[in-house]
Design an enzyme around this catalytic site. Structure first.
Site, mmCIF file in Angstrom:
data_model
loop_
_atom_site.group_PDB
_atom_site.id
_atom_site.type_symbol
_atom_site.label_atom_id
_atom_site.label_comp_id
_atom_site.label_asym_id
_atom_site.label_seq_id
_atom_site.Cartn_x
_atom_site.Cartn_y
_atom_site.Cartn_z
ATOM 1 N N GLU A 310 2.308 41.123 -42.470
ATOM 2 C CA GLU A 310 2.896 40.698 -44.043
ATOM 3 C C GLU A 310 2.499 41.721 -44.957
ATOM 4 O O GLU A 310 3.381 42.072 -45.874
ATOM 5 C CB GLU A 310 2.222 39.403 -44.576
ATOM 6 N N ARG A 314 5.754 43.829 -46.706
ATOM 7 C CA ARG A 314 5.885 43.414 -48.228
ATOM 8 C C ARG A 314 5.465 44.631 -49.090
ATOM 9 O O ARG A 314 5.891 45.096 -49.864
ATOM 10 C CB ARG A 314 5.327 42.259 -48.638
ATOM 11 N N ASP A 443 11.066 36.397 -33.970
ATOM 12 C CA ASP A 443 12.327 36.864 -34.492
ATOM 13 C C ASP A 443 12.302 38.486 -34.642
ATOM 14 O O ASP A 443 13.318 38.945 -34.099
ATOM 15 C CB ASP A 443 12.466 36.124 -35.838
ATOM 16 N N THR A 668 12.000 44.340 -42.369
ATOM 17 C CA THR A 668 12.416 42.854 -42.275
ATOM 18 C C THR A 668 12.179 42.140 -43.561
ATOM 19 O O THR A 668 12.440 40.840 -43.770
ATOM 20 C CB THR A 668 11.596 42.280 -41.158
HETATM 21 C C1 DMJ Z 1 10.016 37.431 -44.803
HETATM 22 O O1 DMJ Z 1 8.717 37.886 -45.057
HETATM 23 C C2 DMJ Z 1 10.463 38.439 -43.867
HETATM 24 O O2 DMJ Z 1 11.851 38.252 -43.896
HETATM 25 C C3 DMJ Z 1 10.145 37.865 -42.457
HETATM 26 O O3 DMJ Z 1 10.720 38.726 -41.333
HETATM 27 C C4 DMJ Z 1 10.334 36.550 -42.114
HETATM 28 N N1 DMJ Z 1 10.067 35.558 -43.246
HETATM 29 C C5 DMJ Z 1 10.297 36.126 -44.829
HETATM 30 C C6 DMJ Z 1 11.520 35.437 -45.210
HETATM 31 O O4 DMJ Z 1 12.037 34.351 -44.809
#
Ligand code: DMJ
Length: 679
Positions: A310, A314, A443, A668
Site C-alpha cells: 500500500e 500510494r 488482481d 495500480t
Molecule cells: C487501490 O489501492 C488500487 O487500485 C489497488 O490495486 C486495489 N485497491 C484499490 C482500489 O480499489
C-alpha cells in the site's frame, strides 16, 4: 542523464560521438582575434598585389585570365560527372547496410536479432469486426523518450461543450508497422509482438540517474480546453478536497460525516495520493498547498508499521509520478527516502518480502498470524521500485523486485498461468493452493506482468509469457456467461469448483486487456475487454443506486424476475473504488466510442447523488441497494482522489496527450510513470 554524471554525459555527448572534445572556454574570443588578424593582413597586401598586376603586359594578363577560366570550366565538368555516382553510392551504401546478407565471419554493426516478421498479427484477421485501435491518423507521436504534455497546472479552466472524439484515437499504428521491419521479438500464437519503442531493457546495472520526464517535454502544443464533464470532475475533486482540508489535513483519510480523520500509516496518505491528480486537473493552488505540507511536515522517520504494497503504490508511486509531472526534486527526495525505508521488507529467507515494515526502525515482519505474504502485494511493487532505480541510479531497488518476479515465474502451483493468493516468505513457495481469482489478493499480479513489460520497452519476455499464459488460464477456467443477459464475467475457481463470484476489483481487467491489445497483443484480448467492460457497467446499472457493490454473484441459470447480478448482504458496500472508470478510460482512449464516456458520466452522477457529503468530502456507503438510505460509512478512501476522480477526468478528456498511453504506464494506484526510453 539527470544528476551530476548524467549532466556531464549530456554535455559532451554530441562531441564525444565525433571523437571531438567540446570547445574550450575562450574559444569564441580566439576566433574573433583570428578574424581581425586576417582582415588586417589583407589590407596591408592589397596595394602590392595591384601594383604587380599593373606591371604585366596585356598578353600576360590575357593568358592568366584564360588559365583561370579554363580551370573554372574543368571544375564544373568534373563535379557533374563525379557528383551523381557519388550521391547514388552514398544512398546505396545506407540501404545495403540494412539488407546486406550476413557474410560468414563478417559482423554488421547492427544485425537484426531475429528475422523480420512475416505477418503482423494472425489473430487480427480472425476478428474483422473488431478494431482494437481506431484507424491511425498521421503519426504525431515521436519515438524515444517520453515527450509529455506535462504543463504546470492551468490556472483558468475554460469550459468546452463540444469535443472531437476522433482525436482521442490517434495512434501511430501505421508508422509503427512501417518501422517494425527489424525488431520482432516474440510471437504468441501467430501474433508477432515487437518492441515498438526503442527502449532499453531494464538491466540490473543501472548506471546513470534519469531526469524527470517533464524536463524532456518538447513540442508544447496548445492546451485542449476542458469540457463540461471535466469541469464536473474538478468540482467533485474540490468538494472532496475541501472536506479533507477542513477536517483531516495532513492525516491519512477523511471521515466526512464525523468531520474528523482516520490514521492508517500517519503519513498524509490522501494528500500524497492526490498530488498528481491535482496536477493533471490543473488545481495549482491546491497543489502548492499540498507541496508545502510535503516540504515542511512530511516525515518518514517514524516508528510506524506500514504495509509494503500500500505504501509503495500510494506513497512511492504518488511521489514518483508527481516528480515526473512537476519536475520538482522535492518529490524525488521524498521518494528516495520512503523507498530506502521500505527495503528491509526484502530481508527474508526467500527474498519474498514481508507484508509490513517499520519505516522508523528499519525492521520488517509478516502479519502476526502467518509468515505468508499476499501474491498480488509482492508482485505489484515492481513498477515503482524499478523506476526508483532508474531515477537514482541505485540498482538495489530494481534488483530486489526483479528477483521476486523471476522467482514467481519459476514457481509450481500455477494453474495455466493463474496464481494462488499466498506465498510463504520462508520457503518462497505458494501456499493455500487450489484457489484462483482475478480479484482481491491476486488482481494486480496480472496487471503488473503486462505493465512491467510495457514499462521496460516490451523486451522482458518472461513477463509477457506469464501474462499471455494467465489470460489463457482466465479464458479456460474463469470465464462464464450469466443469465439472462449473457454477460461475460470472470468467476473464481476453488479446488476445481467454479464460483460465479466477481469482485468489483476484477474490473481493472478490461482496461488491462485493452492496453495489451493496444501494445500489439492479440485482438482477441480487445474483444474480451469489450465484453467485460459491459459486464462491469451492468454491475452498476442493475443496482438500485446505480453504484456497484464490492462483490456480485452472477446468475448462471435464468430465473423469472431475476437479473444477472445478485448481491449478498455482506457484499453490498461501495468504497468509491476506481476499477470500472479506470477501464472505461482505457476503452475510450483506444476505441473512441463515446458510450464509455456516457457510462462514466452516469457513474459520476450516482457518486454525487449517494456518496457526497454536503459539508465536504465523499463517503463509502454500506448499501448500494437502498437509494433512500445508502448507509454512509463515514470514510473517504485515498484512492477516490488518487484514482477514481483522476480516471474520470481522463475519460472525459479528448486530449490524448493528457497522459499519453504510449509514453506513460499507470501504476495500480493510477500514478503515471514514464515508459522507459533509450539511455
Ligand atoms: C487501490 O489501492 C488500487 O487500485 C489497488 O490495486 C486495489 N485497491 C484499490 C482500489 O480499489
Amino acid at each position: 542523464g539527470g544528476g551530476a554524471p548524467g549532466a556531464s554525459a549530456a554535455g559532451t555527448g554530441r562531441w564525444g560521438c565525433l571523437g571531438l572534445r567540446p570547445p574550450a572556454a575562450g574559444w569564441g574570443s580566439a576566433l574573433g582575434s583570428a578574424r581581425v588578424a586576417a582582415a588586417h593582413g589583407w589590407g596591408l597586401c592589397r596595394g602590392c598585389w595591384l601594383g604587380k598586376w599593373k606591371q604585366l603586359s596585356r598578353l600576360q594578363r590575357s593568358v592568366i585570365l584564360f588559365l583561370f577560366a579554363f580551370l573554372a570550366v574543368c571544375g564544373v565538368v568534373s563535379y557533374t560527372s563525379v557528383g551523381e555516382p557519388w550521391k547514388s553510392l552514398t544512398n546505396k551504401s545506407s540501404e545495403e547496410q540494412r539488407s546486406e546478407p550476413e557474410v560468414p565471419g563478417l559482423k554488421l554493426a547492427n544485425p537484426a536479432v531475429l528475422p523480420a516478421p512475416q505477418k503482423a498479427d494472425a489473430n487480427l484477421g480472425a476478428y474483422p469486426e473488431l478494431s482494437p485501435q481506431k484507424p491511425p491518423k498521421p503519426p504525431h507521436v515521436r519515438r524515444g523518450p517520453p515527450n509529455l504534455q506535462i504543463r504546470p497546472p492551468r490556472r483558468d479552466v475554460r469550459p468546452k461543450t463540444h469535443h472531437d472524439p476522433s482525436r482521442a484515437v490517434e495512434e501511430p499504428v501505421q508508422t509503427e508497422k512501417e518501422e517494425k521491419t527489424e525488431k520482432s521479438v516474440i510471437s504468441w500464437r501467430g501474433a508477432v509482438i515487437e518492441p515498438d519503442q526503442s527502449t532499453e531493457p531494464p538491466s540490473s546495472k543501472i548506471k546513470e540517474p534519469e531526469k524527470p520526464s517533464s524536463v524532456e517535454a518538447e513540442d508544447e502544443k496548445e492546451p485542449v480546453p476542458i469540457n463540461d464533464r471535466q469541469l464536473a470532475v474538478i468540482e467533485a475533486f474540490r468538494h472532496a478536497w475541501k472536506g479533507y482540508k477542513d477536517f483531516a489535513w495532513g492525516h491519512d483519510e477523511l471521515k466526512p460525516l464525523s468531520k474528523s480523520y482516520s490514521e492508517w500509516f500517519g503519513l498524509g496518505l490522501t494528500l500524497i495520493d492526490a498530488l498528481d491528480t491535482m496536477w493533471i486537473l490543473g488545481l495549482k493552488e491546491e497543489f502548492e498547498e499540498a507541496r508545502k505540507w510535503i516540504a515542511n511536515e512530511l516525515v518518514f522517520d517514524k516508528n510506524v508499521d506500514v504495509n509494503l504494497f500500500e505504501s509503495t503504490i500510494r506513497i512511492l508511486g504518488g511521489l514518483l509520478s508527481t516528480y515526473h509531472l512537476s519536475g520538482d526534486s522535492l518529490f524525488l527526495e521524498k521518494a528516495k527516502d520512503i523507498g530506502n525505508r521500505l527495503m528491509p521488507a526484502f530481508k527474508t529467507p526467500s527474498k519474498i518480502p514481508y507484508s509490513d515494515v517499520n519505516i522508523g526502525r528499519g525492521t520488517a515482519h509478516p502479519p502476526r498470524w502467518t509468515s505468508d505474504s499476499t501474491v498480488a502485494e509482492v508482485t505489484s511493487i515492481q513498477l515503482e521500485f524499478r523506476e526508483l532505480s532508474r531515477l537514482t541510479g541505485d540498482e538495489k531497488f530494481q534488483k530486489a523486485v526483479d528477483e521476486v518476479m523471476k522467482h514467481v515465474h519459476t514457481l509450481s502451483g500455477k494453474n495455466d498461468g493463474l496464481v494462488p493468493m499466498f506465498i510463504n516468505t520462508n520457503s518462497g513457495q505458494f501456499t493455500h493452493l487450489g484457489v484462483y481469482t482475478l480479484g482481491a489478493r491476486a488482481d494486480s499480479y496480472y496487471e503488473y506482468l503486462l505493465k512491467q513489460w510495457i514499462q521496460g520497452g516490451k523486451k522482458e519476455n518472461e513477463l509477457l509469457e506469464d501474462y499471455m499464459r494467465a489470460i489463457e488460464g482466465v479464458k479456460k477456467h474463469l470465464l462464464q456467461r450469466s443469465q439472462p443477459k449473457q454477460l461475460t464475467f470472470v468467476g473464481e475457481l476453488a479446488h476445481g469448483h467454479f464460483s460465479a463470484k466477481m469482485d468489483h476489483l476484477v474490473c481493472f481487467l478490461p482496461g488491462t486487456l485493452a492496453l495489451g491489445a493496444h501494445n500489439g497483443l492479440t485482438a482477441d484480448h480487445m474483444k474480451l475487454a469489450e465484453a467485460l467492460i459491459e459486464t462491469c457497467y451492468q454491475m452498476y446499472v442493475q443496482v438500485e443506486t446505480g453504484l456497484s457493490p464490492e462483490i456480485v454473484h452472477f446468475n448462471l441459470h435464468a430465473q423469472k424476475g431475476h437479473k444477472d447480478v445478485e448481491i449478498k448482504p455482506a457484499d453490498r458496500h461501495n468504497l468509491l473504488r476506481p476499477e470500472t472508470v479506470e477501464s472505461l478510460f482505457y476503452m475510450y482512449r483506444f476505441t473512441g466510442d463515446k458510450k464509455y464516456q456516457d457510462w462514466g458520466w452516469e457513474i459520476l452522477q450516482n457518486f454525487n447523488k449517494y456518496t457526497r457529503v454536503p459539508t465536504g468530502g465523499y463517503t463509502s456507503i454500506n448499501n448500494v441497494q437502498n437509494p433512500s438510505n445508502p448507509e454512509p460509512r463515514d470514510k473517504m478512501e485515498s484512492f477516490f482522489l488518487g484514482e477514481t476522480l483522476k480516471y474520470m477526468f481522463l475519460l472525459f478528456s479528448d486530449d490524448i496527450d493528457l497522459i499519453n498511453l504510449d509514453k506513460y504506464v499507470f501504476n495500480t494506484e493510477a500514478h503515471p510513470l514514464p515508459i522507459w526510453a533509450p539511455a
